[in-house]
Motif scaffolding. Sequence first.
Motif, PDB file in Angstrom:
ATOM      1  N   LEU A   1     -20.765  -5.865  31.223  1.00 42.53           N
ATOM      2  CA  LEU A   1     -19.690  -6.418  32.034  1.00 42.53           C
ATOM      3  C   LEU A   1     -19.792  -5.887  33.455  1.00 42.53           C
ATOM      4  CD1 LEU A   1     -16.617  -6.193  29.620  1.00 42.53           C
ATOM      5  CD2 LEU A   1     -18.241  -8.074  29.930  1.00 42.53           C
ATOM      6  N   THR A   2     -19.479  -6.751  34.432  1.00 39.74           N
ATOM      7  CA  THR A   2     -19.539  -6.351  35.832  1.00 39.74           C
ATOM      8  C   THR A   2     -18.160  -6.303  36.478  1.00 39.74           C
ATOM      9  OG1 THR A   2     -19.920  -8.660  36.477  1.00 39.74           O
ATOM     10  CG2 THR A   2     -21.868  -7.276  36.112  1.00 39.74           C
ATOM     11  N   GLY A   3     -17.126  -6.528  35.683  1.00 37.11           N
ATOM     12  CA  GLY A   3     -15.775  -6.478  36.207  1.00 37.11           C
ATOM     13  C   GLY A   3     -14.787  -6.297  35.077  1.00 37.11           C
ATOM     14  N   PRO A   4     -13.528  -6.015  35.396  1.00 39.23           N
ATOM     15  CA  PRO A   4     -12.522  -5.856  34.347  1.00 39.23           C
ATOM     16  C   PRO A   4     -12.346  -7.154  33.573  1.00 39.23           C
ATOM     17  CG  PRO A   4     -11.503  -5.963  36.527  1.00 39.23           C
ATOM     18  CD  PRO A   4     -12.964  -5.850  36.747  1.00 39.23           C
ATOM     19  N   PRO A   5     -12.412  -7.102  32.242  1.00 44.61           N
ATOM     20  CA  PRO A   5     -12.342  -8.342  31.461  1.00 44.61           C
ATOM     21  C   PRO A   5     -10.936  -8.910  31.371  1.00 44.61           C
ATOM     22  CG  PRO A   5     -12.505  -6.455  29.991  1.00 44.61           C
ATOM     23  CD  PRO A   5     -12.609  -5.909  31.389  1.00 44.61           C
ATOM     24  N   LEU A   6     -10.849 -10.205  31.563  1.00 45.46           N
ATOM     25  CA  LEU A   6      -9.621 -10.962  31.352  1.00 45.46           C
ATOM     26  C   LEU A   6      -9.961 -12.144  30.446  1.00 45.46           C
ATOM     27  CD1 LEU A   6      -8.296 -11.091  35.042  1.00 45.46           C
ATOM     28  CD2 LEU A   6      -7.451  -9.619  33.202  1.00 45.46           C
ATOM     29  N   PRO A   7      -9.056 -12.587  29.582  1.00 36.83           N
ATOM     30  CA  PRO A   7      -9.380 -13.690  28.677  1.00 36.83           C
ATOM     31  C   PRO A   7      -9.830 -14.946  29.400  1.00 36.83           C
ATOM     32  CG  PRO A   7      -7.365 -12.602  27.972  1.00 36.83           C
ATOM     33  CD  PRO A   7      -7.719 -12.027  29.309  1.00 36.83           C
ATOM     34  N   GLU A   8      -9.189 -15.248  30.565  1.00 38.24           N
ATOM     35  CA  GLU A   8      -9.537 -16.484  31.257  1.00 38.24           C
ATOM     36  C   GLU A   8     -10.841 -16.376  32.045  1.00 38.24           C
ATOM     37  OE1 GLU A   8      -6.582 -14.203  33.838  1.00 38.24           O
ATOM     38  OE2 GLU A   8      -6.857 -14.718  31.726  1.00 38.24           O
ATOM     39  N   ARG A   9     -11.302 -15.160  32.325  1.00 36.25           N
ATOM     40  CA  ARG A   9     -12.558 -15.007  33.061  1.00 36.25           C
ATOM     41  C   ARG A   9     -13.109 -13.600  32.862  1.00 36.25           C
ATOM     42  NH1 ARG A   9     -15.300 -17.837  36.889  1.00 36.25           N
ATOM     43  NH2 ARG A   9     -16.650 -16.679  38.312  1.00 36.25           N
ATOM     44  N   VAL A  10     -14.283 -13.555  32.275  1.00 36.11           N
ATOM     45  CA  VAL A  10     -14.987 -12.290  32.067  1.00 36.11           C
ATOM     46  C   VAL A  10     -16.308 -12.386  32.810  1.00 36.11           C
ATOM     47  CG1 VAL A  10     -15.929 -10.681  30.385  1.00 36.11           C
ATOM     48  CG2 VAL A  10     -13.981 -12.126  29.768  1.00 36.11           C
ATOM     49  N   GLU A  11     -16.539 -11.494  33.760  1.00 38.61           N
ATOM     50  CA  GLU A  11     -17.772 -11.522  34.537  1.00 38.61           C
ATOM     51  C   GLU A  11     -18.745 -10.486  33.990  1.00 38.61           C
ATOM     52  OE1 GLU A  11     -16.890 -11.130  38.660  1.00 38.61           O
ATOM     53  OE2 GLU A  11     -15.886 -13.093  38.778  1.00 38.61           O
ATOM     54  N   GLY A  12     -20.009 -10.889  33.885  1.00 37.73           N
ATOM     55  CA  GLY A  12     -21.003  -9.975  33.341  1.00 37.73           C
ATOM     56  C   GLY A  12     -22.404 -10.518  33.502  1.00 37.73           C
ATOM     57  N   SER A  13     -23.343  -9.893  32.811  1.00 36.28           N
ATOM     58  CA  SER A  13     -24.741 -10.307  32.879  1.00 36.28           C
ATOM     59  C   SER A  13     -25.407 -10.034  31.542  1.00 36.28           C
ATOM     60  CB  SER A  13     -25.476  -9.557  33.998  1.00 36.28           C
ATOM     61  OG  SER A  13     -25.546  -8.163  33.693  1.00 36.28           O
ATOM     62  N   ILE A  14     -26.516 -10.740  31.321  1.00 34.50           N
ATOM     63  CA  ILE A  14     -27.337 -10.500  30.139  1.00 34.50           C
ATOM     64  C   ILE A  14     -28.784 -10.454  30.591  1.00 34.50           C
ATOM     65  CG2 ILE A  14     -27.328 -12.987  29.604  1.00 34.50           C
ATOM     66  CD1 ILE A  14     -27.722 -12.161  26.652  1.00 34.50           C
ATOM     67  N   ARG A  15     -29.489  -9.413  30.182  1.00 34.19           N
ATOM     68  CA  ARG A  15     -30.880  -9.204  30.588  1.00 34.19           C
ATOM     69  C   ARG A  15     -31.804  -9.575  29.438  1.00 34.19           C
ATOM     70  NH1 ARG A  15     -31.592  -6.611  35.175  1.00 34.19           N
ATOM     71  NH2 ARG A  15     -33.719  -6.043  34.583  1.00 34.19           N
ATOM     72  N   VAL A  16     -32.823 -10.358  29.778  1.00 32.40           N
ATOM     73  CA  VAL A  16     -33.807 -10.793  28.795  1.00 32.40           C
ATOM     74  C   VAL A  16     -35.186 -10.571  29.381  1.00 32.40           C
ATOM     75  CG1 VAL A  16     -34.593 -12.717  27.370  1.00 32.40           C
ATOM     76  CG2 VAL A  16     -32.206 -12.580  28.029  1.00 32.40           C
ATOM     77  N   ARG A  17     -36.109 -10.059  28.576  1.00 33.75           N
ATOM     78  CA  ARG A  17     -37.494  -9.899  29.024  1.00 33.75           C
ATOM     79  C   ARG A  17     -38.382 -10.793  28.176  1.00 33.75           C
ATOM     80  NH1 ARG A  17     -40.226  -6.727  32.273  1.00 33.75           N
ATOM     81  NH2 ARG A  17     -38.386  -5.458  32.689  1.00 33.75           N
ATOM     82  N   LEU A  18     -39.005 -11.786  28.835  1.00 33.06           N
ATOM     83  CA  LEU A  18     -39.897 -12.719  28.156  1.00 33.06           C
ATOM     84  C   LEU A  18     -41.331 -12.375  28.546  1.00 33.06           C
ATOM     85  CD1 LEU A  18     -37.860 -15.938  28.935  1.00 33.06           C
ATOM     86  CD2 LEU A  18     -37.864 -14.675  26.813  1.00 33.06           C
ATOM     87  N   GLY A  19     -41.877 -11.359  27.912  1.00 37.85           N
ATOM     88  CA  GLY A  19     -43.223 -10.922  28.282  1.00 37.85           C
ATOM     89  C   GLY A  19     -43.196 -10.400  29.709  1.00 37.85           C
ATOM     90  N   PRO A  20     -43.985 -11.022  30.619  1.00 40.31           N
ATOM     91  CA  PRO A  20     -43.998 -10.561  32.007  1.00 40.31           C
ATOM     92  C   PRO A  20     -42.793 -11.039  32.809  1.00 40.31           C
ATOM     93  CG  PRO A  20     -45.474 -12.426  31.740  1.00 40.31           C
ATOM     94  CD  PRO A  20     -44.977 -12.075  30.364  1.00 40.31           C
ATOM     95  N   ILE A  21     -41.976 -11.929  32.221  1.00 41.12           N
ATOM     96  CA  ILE A  21     -40.835 -12.491  32.939  1.00 41.12           C
ATOM     97  C   ILE A  21     -39.571 -11.725  32.566  1.00 41.12           C
ATOM     98  CG2 ILE A  21     -39.457 -14.547  33.367  1.00 41.12           C
ATOM     99  CD1 ILE A  21     -41.848 -16.221  32.521  1.00 41.12           C
ATOM    100  N   ALA A  22     -38.947 -11.140  33.569  1.00 41.52           N
ATOM    101  CA  ALA A  22     -37.669 -10.456  33.351  1.00 41.52           C
ATOM    102  C   ALA A  22     -36.563 -11.317  33.937  1.00 41.52           C
ATOM    103  CB  ALA A  22     -37.681  -9.075  34.000  1.00 41.52           C
ATOM    104  N   ALA A  23     -35.629 -11.731  33.102  1.00 46.84           N
ATOM    105  CA  ALA A  23     -34.531 -12.593  33.550  1.00 46.84           C
ATOM    106  C   ALA A  23     -33.219 -11.845  33.423  1.00 46.84           C
ATOM    107  CB  ALA A  23     -34.494 -13.884  32.732  1.00 46.84           C
ATOM    108  N   ALA A  24     -32.384 -12.007  34.427  1.00 40.03           N
ATOM    109  CA  ALA A  24     -31.053 -11.409  34.407  1.00 40.03           C
ATOM    110  C   ALA A  24     -30.049 -12.507  34.733  1.00 40.03           C
ATOM    111  CB  ALA A  24     -30.953 -10.271  35.412  1.00 40.03           C
ATOM    112  N   PHE A  25     -29.416 -13.038  33.693  1.00 41.06           N
ATOM    113  CA  PHE A  25     -28.430 -14.097  33.881  1.00 41.06           C
ATOM    114  C   PHE A  25     -27.089 -13.479  34.258  1.00 41.06           C
ATOM    115  CE2 PHE A  25     -31.555 -16.297  31.313  1.00 41.06           C
ATOM    116  CZ  PHE A  25     -31.576 -17.562  31.884  1.00 41.06           C
ATOM    117  N   GLU A  26     -26.620 -13.810  35.430  1.00 42.24           N
ATOM    118  CA  GLU A  26     -25.318 -13.341  35.888  1.00 42.24           C
ATOM    119  C   GLU A  26     -24.344 -14.508  35.877  1.00 42.24           C
ATOM    120  OE1 GLU A  26     -25.662 -11.495  39.651  1.00 42.24           O
ATOM    121  OE2 GLU A  26     -27.044  -9.934  38.967  1.00 42.24           O
TER     122      GLU A  26
END
Length: 398
Positions: free
Chosen positions: A243-268
């Motif tokens: 999480l990148t901010g205080p969670p609220l039911p109507e809006r929770v901000e965060g990110s998920i990191r995925v590594r696909l071999g040489p590709i590093a993805a960070a979905f924000e």
Amino acid sequence: MTTIALNVNRRAVELSAEPRTSLADFVRDRLDLTGTHLGCEHGVCGACTVLLDGVPARSCITYAVACAGADVTTIEGLDEDEVTIELRAAFTREHALQCGYCTPGLLVSARDLVQRLPDADERSIRVGLSGNLCRCTGYVGIVRAVQSVIEARRARNIAPQADSGRTSLGPVGSGRAPFGGEGLSARQAPALASESAAPLRIPDFAPATVLDQRFTLPHAPAKVFAMFDDIAAIAACLPGVSLTGPPLPERVEGSIRVRLGPIAAAFEGAARVECDPATLSGRIIGIGTDQRSHSATQGEIRYRLVPLEGGAATAVELSVGYTLTGMLAQVGRPGLVRDLARRLVAEFATNLDRHMSGATSGQTAAAELSFWSIASDVLRARLARVFGRVFTGKGGAE
């Protein structure tokens, strides 16, 4: 950079872009929707024509930030559109294209004419298409194609639509973004300010892929439901999520990191959470983007809790839906994605059980979702199944 939230081809998109970014560059460079072509970049040739709130618009001279909250439809979003399907067939039949560079914009404009014009008047069609330049065909085949579709639809008693969805005149995108119009009155400005200060709502969407999963937890349904209602705790159990901010039911901000071999993805991105205590069910809807790969995703997790063993245990029924666009969409394969989803759900269930059993947060979720660590387990499981069938067959034969 400005965060722009709008709907593109019936999918919610939330991306950051420079205020000077045109809508054409936004859909081409950020969403890989390259069917929208750029020609003159002065709003003259019409190759960049898209639908903005159902009305044809020159995307090369329209600022993306001015379209916040609007519905944008590019030529890719018209694949299943009835009028466009008829137009494509007519363009082929009447030889209405050669190099094809102007064709996407012509189809968008022609669709508007088919919907608006009461009859197949050649002059009205030529005037309506005068903003779309073609250097190859001479327009004869194009006009005939549009005429044939109008005639066929009117013969089927499909009436024209007055103004084809137009509700007002003025530049496209005007009034869409907060403070998007000029000359706001002193009374209007505070209202817009309070509206823009409110968190953007995460819209519903129709996922392209849906996966159903089920697992069991040795805890009572009420306890599991309380866990699902704890946003921070659930995020801690999801591999790679932070999480990148205080969670609220109507809006929770965060990110998920995925590594696909040489590709590093960070979905924000952001999500919203809904819970229904009466039915012990709920859903989590999220959108996110990866800046490096220019990929965007939407996801929805629906869950329902079913009591087991007289209420001593709980079956968690999950429906995971997602839509992925951009470069990373070319990596996934349905079979592998389903195997990965099973492994992810299993890891999520393990983390939930540990958390509810009193494990510390450091013992719960992995810091990053590694494609290869999961894929290697998937491949081992598949090989085990294959060799198991082979050796079982041999044993039966002997």
